[in-house]
Every structure is written in structure tokens, then in C-alpha cells.
Motif scaffolding. Structure first.
Motif, PDB file in Angstrom:
ATOM      1  N   TYR A 240       7.516 -36.328  37.498  1.00 50.92           N
ATOM      2  CA  TYR A 240       8.637 -36.147  38.535  1.00 50.92           C
ATOM      3  C   TYR A 240       8.548 -35.417  39.616  1.00 50.92           C
ATOM      4  O   TYR A 240       9.047 -35.327  40.785  1.00 50.92           O
ATOM      5  N   LEU A 241       7.818 -34.116  39.353  1.00 56.49           N
ATOM      6  CA  LEU A 241       7.748 -33.063  40.295  1.00 56.49           C
ATOM      7  C   LEU A 241       6.434 -32.850  40.940  1.00 56.49           C
ATOM      8  O   LEU A 241       5.399 -33.370  40.401  1.00 56.49           O
ATOM      9  N   PRO A 242       6.201 -32.712  42.180  1.00 51.63           N
ATOM     10  CA  PRO A 242       5.084 -32.481  42.778  1.00 51.63           C
ATOM     11  C   PRO A 242       4.258 -31.189  42.527  1.00 51.63           C
ATOM     12  O   PRO A 242       4.980 -30.455  41.692  1.00 51.63           O
ATOM     13  N   THR A 243       3.165 -30.795  42.887  1.00 48.09           N
ATOM     14  CA  THR A 243       2.486 -29.811  42.257  1.00 48.09           C
ATOM     15  C   THR A 243       2.772 -28.427  43.255  1.00 48.09           C
ATOM     16  O   THR A 243       2.893 -27.467  42.857  1.00 48.09           O
ATOM     17  N   ASP A 244       3.515 -28.742  44.368  1.00 44.76           N
ATOM     18  CA  ASP A 244       4.032 -27.834  45.375  1.00 44.76           C
ATOM     19  C   ASP A 244       5.540 -27.951  45.508  1.00 44.76           C
ATOM     20  O   ASP A 244       5.992 -28.796  45.082  1.00 44.76           O
ATOM     21  N   GLY A 245       6.053 -27.246  46.541  1.00 39.13           N
ATOM     22  CA  GLY A 245       7.694 -27.538  46.875  1.00 39.13           C
ATOM     23  C   GLY A 245       8.446 -26.435  45.893  1.00 39.13           C
ATOM     24  O   GLY A 245       7.821 -25.655  45.016  1.00 39.13           O
ATOM     25  N   VAL A 246       9.691 -26.320  46.215  1.00 46.04           N
ATOM     26  CA  VAL A 246      10.585 -25.416  45.384  1.00 46.04           C
ATOM     27  C   VAL A 246      10.762 -25.929  44.035  1.00 46.04           C
ATOM     28  O   VAL A 246      11.017 -25.029  43.212  1.00 46.04           O
ATOM     29  N   ALA A 247      10.712 -27.115  43.826  1.00 43.38           N
ATOM     30  CA  ALA A 247      10.650 -27.612  42.281  1.00 43.38           C
ATOM     31  C   ALA A 247       9.404 -28.081  42.091  1.00 43.38           C
ATOM     32  O   ALA A 247       9.097 -29.314  42.687  1.00 43.38           O
ATOM     33  N   GLY A 248       8.494 -27.775  41.224  1.00 43.18           N
ATOM     34  CA  GLY A 248       7.354 -28.481  41.011  1.00 43.18           C
ATOM     35  C   GLY A 248       6.660 -28.287  39.729  1.00 43.18           C
ATOM     36  O   GLY A 248       7.449 -27.957  38.695  1.00 43.18           O
ATOM     37  N   CYS A 249       5.416 -28.788  39.455  1.00 43.90           N
ATOM     38  CA  CYS A 249       4.918 -28.615  38.045  1.00 43.90           C
ATOM     39  C   CYS A 249       3.730 -27.721  38.175  1.00 43.90           C
ATOM     40  O   CYS A 249       3.143 -27.585  38.976  1.00 43.90           O
ATOM     41  N   ASP A 250       3.470 -27.264  36.892  1.00 45.68           N
ATOM     42  CA  ASP A 250       2.264 -26.470  36.591  1.00 45.68           C
ATOM     43  C   ASP A 250       1.674 -26.540  35.439  1.00 45.68           C
ATOM     44  O   ASP A 250       1.955 -27.288  34.382  1.00 45.68           O
ATOM     45  N   ALA A 251       0.673 -25.955  34.993  1.00 49.30           N
ATOM     46  CA  ALA A 251      -0.289 -26.232  33.805  1.00 49.30           C
ATOM     47  C   ALA A 251       0.359 -25.388  32.705  1.00 49.30           C
ATOM     48  O   ALA A 251       1.327 -24.830  32.923  1.00 49.30           O
ATOM     49  N   GLY A 252       0.048 -26.304  31.498  1.00 47.56           N
ATOM     50  CA  GLY A 252       0.772 -25.406  30.389  1.00 47.56           C
ATOM     51  C   GLY A 252      -0.121 -24.701  29.718  1.00 47.56           C
ATOM     52  O   GLY A 252      -0.994 -24.468  30.157  1.00 47.56           O
ATOM     53  N   PRO A 253       0.414 -23.825  28.603  1.00 43.16           N
ATOM     54  CA  PRO A 253      -0.359 -22.894  27.936  1.00 43.16           C
ATOM     55  C   PRO A 253      -1.750 -23.448  27.447  1.00 43.16           C
ATOM     56  O   PRO A 253      -1.728 -24.795  27.090  1.00 43.16           O
ATOM     57  N   PRO A 254      -2.851 -22.860  26.909  1.00 41.29           N
ATOM     58  CA  PRO A 254      -4.056 -23.671  26.585  1.00 41.29           C
ATOM     59  C   PRO A 254      -3.604 -24.257  25.016  1.00 41.29           C
ATOM     60  O   PRO A 254      -2.766 -23.718  24.263  1.00 41.29           O
ATOM     61  N   GLY A 255      -4.046 -25.310  24.937  1.00 39.44           N
ATOM     62  CA  GLY A 255      -3.998 -26.136  23.686  1.00 39.44           C
ATOM     63  C   GLY A 255      -2.808 -27.043  24.017  1.00 39.44           C
ATOM     64  O   GLY A 255      -2.756 -27.963  22.937  1.00 39.44           O
ATOM     65  N   ARG A 257      -0.774 -30.380  25.778  1.00 33.86           N
ATOM     66  CA  ARG A 257      -1.495 -31.760  26.391  1.00 33.86           C
ATOM     67  C   ARG A 257      -0.726 -31.996  27.496  1.00 33.86           C
ATOM     68  O   ARG A 257       0.670 -31.595  27.670  1.00 33.86           O
ATOM     69  N   GLY A 258      -1.428 -32.743  28.430  1.00 32.73           N
ATOM     70  CA  GLY A 258      -0.548 -33.286  29.517  1.00 32.73           C
ATOM     71  C   GLY A 258      -0.984 -32.633  31.010  1.00 32.73           C
ATOM     72  O   GLY A 258      -1.388 -31.488  30.841  1.00 32.73           O
ATOM     73  N   THR A 259      -1.027 -33.418  31.913  1.00 32.95           N
ATOM     74  CA  THR A 259      -1.178 -32.842  33.258  1.00 32.95           C
ATOM     75  C   THR A 259      -0.292 -32.232  33.855  1.00 32.95           C
ATOM     76  O   THR A 259       0.719 -32.821  34.407  1.00 32.95           O
ATOM     77  N   PHE A 260      -0.345 -31.038  34.035  1.00 34.18           N
ATOM     78  CA  PHE A 260       0.826 -29.974  34.543  1.00 34.18           C
ATOM     79  C   PHE A 260       2.146 -30.360  34.023  1.00 34.18           C
ATOM     80  O   PHE A 260       2.949 -31.004  34.656  1.00 34.18           O
ATOM     81  N   PRO A 261       2.054 -30.241  32.682  1.00 34.06           N
ATOM     82  CA  PRO A 261       3.347 -30.431  32.208  1.00 34.06           C
ATOM     83  C   PRO A 261       4.473 -29.676  32.354  1.00 34.06           C
ATOM     84  O   PRO A 261       5.606 -30.117  31.975  1.00 34.06           O
ATOM     85  N   VAL A 262       4.441 -28.376  32.726  1.00 29.77           N
ATOM     86  CA  VAL A 262       5.437 -27.513  32.858  1.00 29.77           C
ATOM     87  C   VAL A 262       6.147 -27.699  34.236  1.00 29.77           C
ATOM     88  O   VAL A 262       5.551 -27.473  35.149  1.00 29.77           O
ATOM     89  N   ALA A 263       7.699 -27.365  34.106  1.00 28.42           N
ATOM     90  CA  ALA A 263       8.095 -27.624  35.383  1.00 28.42           C
ATOM     91  C   ALA A 263       8.645 -26.102  35.882  1.00 28.42           C
ATOM     92  O   ALA A 263       8.762 -25.301  34.776  1.00 28.42           O
ATOM     93  N   GLU A 264       8.790 -25.874  37.370  1.00 31.27           N
ATOM     94  CA  GLU A 264       8.855 -24.726  37.455  1.00 31.27           C
ATOM     95  C   GLU A 264       9.716 -24.713  38.841  1.00 31.27           C
ATOM     96  O   GLU A 264       9.528 -25.653  39.535  1.00 31.27           O
ATOM     97  N   LEU A 265      10.653 -23.711  38.990  1.00 30.81           N
ATOM     98  CA  LEU A 265      11.308 -23.552  39.940  1.00 30.81           C
ATOM     99  C   LEU A 265      10.935 -22.516  41.117  1.00 30.81           C
ATOM    100  O   LEU A 265      10.347 -21.201  40.554  1.00 30.81           O
ATOM    101  N   ARG A 266      10.738 -22.628  42.332  1.00 30.38           N
ATOM    102  CA  ARG A 266       9.941 -21.514  43.406  1.00 30.38           C
ATOM    103  C   ARG A 266      10.985 -21.354  44.532  1.00 30.38           C
ATOM    104  O   ARG A 266      10.618 -22.174  45.641  1.00 30.38           O
ATOM    105  N   PRO A 267      12.130 -20.641  44.294  1.00 34.89           N
ATOM    106  CA  PRO A 267      12.858 -20.491  45.535  1.00 34.89           C
ATOM    107  C   PRO A 267      12.332 -19.516  46.446  1.00 34.89           C
ATOM    108  O   PRO A 267      11.421 -19.017  46.187  1.00 34.89           O
TER     109      PRO A 267
END
Length: 473
Positions: A240-255, A257-267
């Protein structure tokens, strides 16, 4: 420089070793150490020196100045230089004014192991220097970055910020701390190079700061998960979210699964806490619009699901990073938030959420990475941001260091809140006495009241409605 030197000196070698290990580092500072069988023979120790790769790391104010490989000994390197008395540069003055070769000796029964080759000075030192880290450098990757991170983390958790370390390569970019030498000035008060130049640069940078740091800029990138409750599975935020932008996605902890599974807010960064929080609310609304599946639950905190450690990283610029600032953030911000966290969040440490966890950033500032994701509640987020701004603005007035105590240091990493609650009232009193607290009190006092009531947040809670409803900050 090394404001916690007395803390270090009061710890026994065994306590230092335990402290490093609970912080997530490998260490062997005592005779015998943790060898499994408990045996510690002359032959075994001598063989370890002969067949192991060591590095000497010089650090000033949490910044790596030099990393020097020391060779693997004559047994693995027949063409190595002749043996010298000590590890490091023979004949060069160390931090205490003594010869570095003598200061960094690794002795077995009082003798230098036969056949082990240290590194000679002069041209050999220049040729073999692995890395030099200027104070303005950003986060380093690769083996040198891992060594530097290990050295800085080791010094910091022992109450120090400057000194020399002996690291042993353990394979897989893992390094063990085998020796720590705090930096101390010579009798004349002078520091040897390269510490002297680093000290002058730090003093110059600090001299440019104005009272209250009006140029301070804040940013953040708190994380959250998307959970399909019917299956208990994390849905990758990258759907749902791009890798950049104020609402984006990021890599998860080691171990995980999923490509950039973590959501992140970057105000967008702002100078005032309230303005930054308004940007955070806007970023949350952007995420709400992009994540079209309304059945997904948003989860935040320290570890809302087993194995999924989340962070609430804060960014600062317009202030000089130094150990007293970092320790103020640990004691006056990380400690109170730890008292509010869900019991599940303790599993995040020590791999994540360690004390003094920071990363230099290309924008010239730094990222404080110790906190869990404070998106668990707008009330928690508001209090954390206003408290962080107040602490960084006035950290020189915040001198209490309860986390220097070995029992409280252990309690933080284990998640034992009882002894830390007893240490909190003096911290709160100092914060309330700071200039500017009156304007921030309406946001910070709810945190203090929750701590007094021994309340904690709930990481099983869906936070989407809290951030994307009609109520505004």
C-alpha cells in the motif's frame, strides 16, 4: 570527556563483562571468561592470540577516529613484522601518556606470547590503518562500520565515551570486546593525537550553541505494523505504501518475511514540537488514505507481535551530539517511556532499544533509536516529542544518571520496572524545574500521571482510529 569514568572504575572486570553482554555485545574481560568448559590454560590462550585477528579502535566522543588491524600472529602470517612488546603502535603516546605498546599489552602469565606479531609504528601503521572516521561522517556500513558500532556501544554502556578498545574478530562481522582503556589526559592536561584534534573540534562546535538551542530541529520516523487479525499475519506495508514519502514502508527485523513489511510515518521536520506533531497527524491521514483495506489493524509499541520489534526514532539537528546529551535522553526520556511500555516490549532489548542507540545522519544531525514506537497513543506521542525537545534544549541542566547504577542498568534491559519507578521522581522534579516546562506541561504531565498510577500501554490495540479519527492534536 568520560563523565562516567567513576562508574567504570567502580565496576569489577566481571561486572563490566556482564554489562557488555546484557547490552548485546560479546565480551571477554576476565581470566577464563565464558569458555564453556571453564578451562583457561596457557596453551589455549596463547593459541587464541596466535590464530586470531584483532583490531585496535580509537574513539573520542562516541566517534571512531581510527581502526587499526593488528595482524593474526606469526602462525597465520609467516611474513609478518617482527614481534613487538604490545599491541598497537610502539613508541607512540597513549591516552594516559604511557607508551601505547605497553598500555595495550595482552599478557599470558606476565609474558608476551612467542611468535605473535603486533604492528609497528611509522609507515606500517599508516599502511595498515583500516579506517579513519571524521566527526562529520554518517553511518558506516560493512566490517569497519560494525567494528566502529561495537566499539562505541561498548564504551557507552560502561559509562565512557572516549578511549581505546581491543576487538577480536569472531566471524560473520561479529566482534568481541577483549580490552577497554578509558581516555585520560596526561598530567599536563594535554591529550595526544588524534584525540587532541577531535577535542578541539568538539569544543568549537559546542561553543557555537546558544542557550536553549533555538536552532534545534526535530524529526521522526515511528513504525507500525499492518495486521490481518483473522489470520494473525502481518500484511506487508509495501502493498500500500511507497518506499519514500511521509507515509512509507521499510525493512523488517532480521528473520521477518516480506518485502518492506513495516509501515513508517515520516513527518516533515519542524523546530517546534506542536508543529512536528501536526505533521505527524497529516502523515497518519496520508497512510489512512493509501491503506485502502479497512479490515487491517494497525499495531505499534515495542513488540506488538513476537519477533516484530518496532522503533520510534527521533531525529535532531542544530545540536552537537555528545555523551551527556545522549545520557540525558536515556535517563529522562527512555526510562520514563520504559515505565509505560507493555510488558511485551521488553523482548525488543537488547538487539533493539539499547541505551544510547544512535546513528549519525547525512543532514548533519543524529537519530536517537532507543525508543519503541510511540504511535501506540497520541497522548504518548505528544508527551514523548515535547519531552524530547525540552531535554535536548536544556540537557546540560539534567545531570542525574540513575541508569549508571548497575542494578538499574540490568533492570532496564530485563524489563523490571519496580526499581526504576523508585528512581523516577527525582528525574521528574528536575524536568519540571527546566525553563520552558510550563509551556510543555500540558503534554508531558499526562505521561507523568500515568507513570505514578503504574499504567502501561496496550500493544494489542488497533491504533488506526486513534490517529485517523475526527479528533485532532
Amino acid at each position: 570527556m568520560n563523565e562516567g569514568l567513576r562508574v567504570y572504575q567502580k565496576l569489577s572486570a566481571a561486572q563490566r563483562e556482564d554489562r557488555l553482554r546484557r547490552s548485546g555485545l560479546e565480551a571477554l574481560l576476565t581470566q577464563g571468561g565464558n569458555s564453556g568448559s571453564g578451562e583457561n590454560t596457557y596453551e589455549k590462550a596463547q593459541g587464541e592470540l596466535l590464530y586470531s585477528q584483532y583490531y585496535r579502535v580509537l574513539v573520542y566522543n562516541l566517534t571512531v577516529l581510527e581502526i587499526l588491524p593488528l595482524g593474526t600472529g606469526a602462525a597465520m602470517n609467516p611474513a609478518s613484522l617482527p614481534p613487538v612488546k604490545g599491541i598497537g603502535t610502539a613508541g607512540r603516546l597513549g591516552p594516559s601518556g604511557m607508551d601505547e605498546g605497553r598500555a595495550l599489552e595482552v599478557l599470558i602469565d606476565g609474558e608476551w606470547p612467542r611468535g605473535f606479531s603486533g604492528e609497528c609504528g611509522g609507515a606500517a601503521e599508516t599502511e595498515h590503518r583500516l579506517s579513519s572516521y571524521p566527526a562529520s561522517s554518517g553511518h558506516r556500513r560493512g566490517a569497519a562500520g560494525k567494528m566502529g558500532d561495537t566499539a562505541v556501544k561498548a564504551l557507552y554502556c560502561l559509562g565512557l565515551d572516549s578511549g581505546e578498545l581491543l576487538l577480536k574478530a569472531m566471524g560473520g562481522r561479529s566482534y568481541r570486546v577483549d580490552k577497554v582503556i578509558p581516555l585520560t589526559a596526561a598530567a599536563s592536561g594535554a591529550l595526544p593525537e588524534p584525540y587532541r584534534a577531535a577535542s578541539l573540534a568538539l569544543m568549537h562546535s559546542l561553543s557555537l550553541e546558544q542557550p536553549g538551542r533555538p536552532g534545534l530541529m526535530l524529526g521522526m520516523d515511528p513504525e507500525f505494523l499492518l495486521l490481518r487479525e483473522s489470520t494473525g499475519r502481518v500484511v506487508p506495508a509495501s502493498r500500500y505504501l511507497p518506499t519514500d514519502g511521509v507515509a512509507g514502508c521499510d525493512a523488517g527485523p532480521p528473520g521477518t518475511r516480506g518485502t518492506f513489511p513495516v509501515a513508517e510515518l515520516r513527518p516533515a521536520p519542524r523546530r517546534e514540537p506542536r508543529a512536528l506533531l501536526a505533521q505527524l497527524m497529516s502523515a497518519a491521514r496520508t497512510a489512512d488514505r493509501l491503506i485502502a483495506d479497512r479490515s487491517l489493524r494497525w499495531r505499534a509499541g515495542g513488540m506488538p507481535l513476537a519477533g516484530w520489534a518496532l522503533g520510534g526514532h527521533l531525529h535532531f539537528s542544530g545540536v552537537t551530539l555528545c555523551a551527556p546529551l545522549l545520557r540525558a535522553l536515556d535517563n529522562y526520556l527512555a526510562l520514563p517511556l520504559m515505565l509505560l511500555e507493555d510488558a511485551r516490549a521488553a523482548a525488543r532489548r537488547p538487539r533493539y532499544g539499547g541505551l544510547g542507540d544512535f546513528r549519525l545522519q547525512p543532514h548533519g544531525g543524529f537519530e536517537y533509536r532507543t525508543l519503541p514506537s510511540f504511535l501506540v497513543s497520541p497522548v504518548i506521542a505528544k508527551g514523548a516529542v515535547f519531552l524530547a525537545h525540552l531535554i535536548v534544549s536544556r540537557y546540560e541542566d539534567l545531570r542525574l544518571r540513575p541508569l549508571d547504577r548497575d542494578d538499574l542498568h540490568a533492570a532496564y534491559y530485563s524489563g523490571d520496572k519496580s526499581p526504576l519507578r523508585a528512581a523516577f521522581p527525582p528525574l521528574a522534579a528536575q524536568i519540571r524545574a527546566l525553563p520552558g516546562y510550563e509551556q510543555a506541561a500540558r503534554y508531558i504531565e499526562p505521561l507523568f500521571s500515568s507513570i505514578a498510577a503504574e499504567q502501561t500501554w496496550d500493544e494489542s490495540r488497533d491504533i488506526r482510529g486513534l490517529w485517523c479519527g475526527k479528533k485532532h492534536l
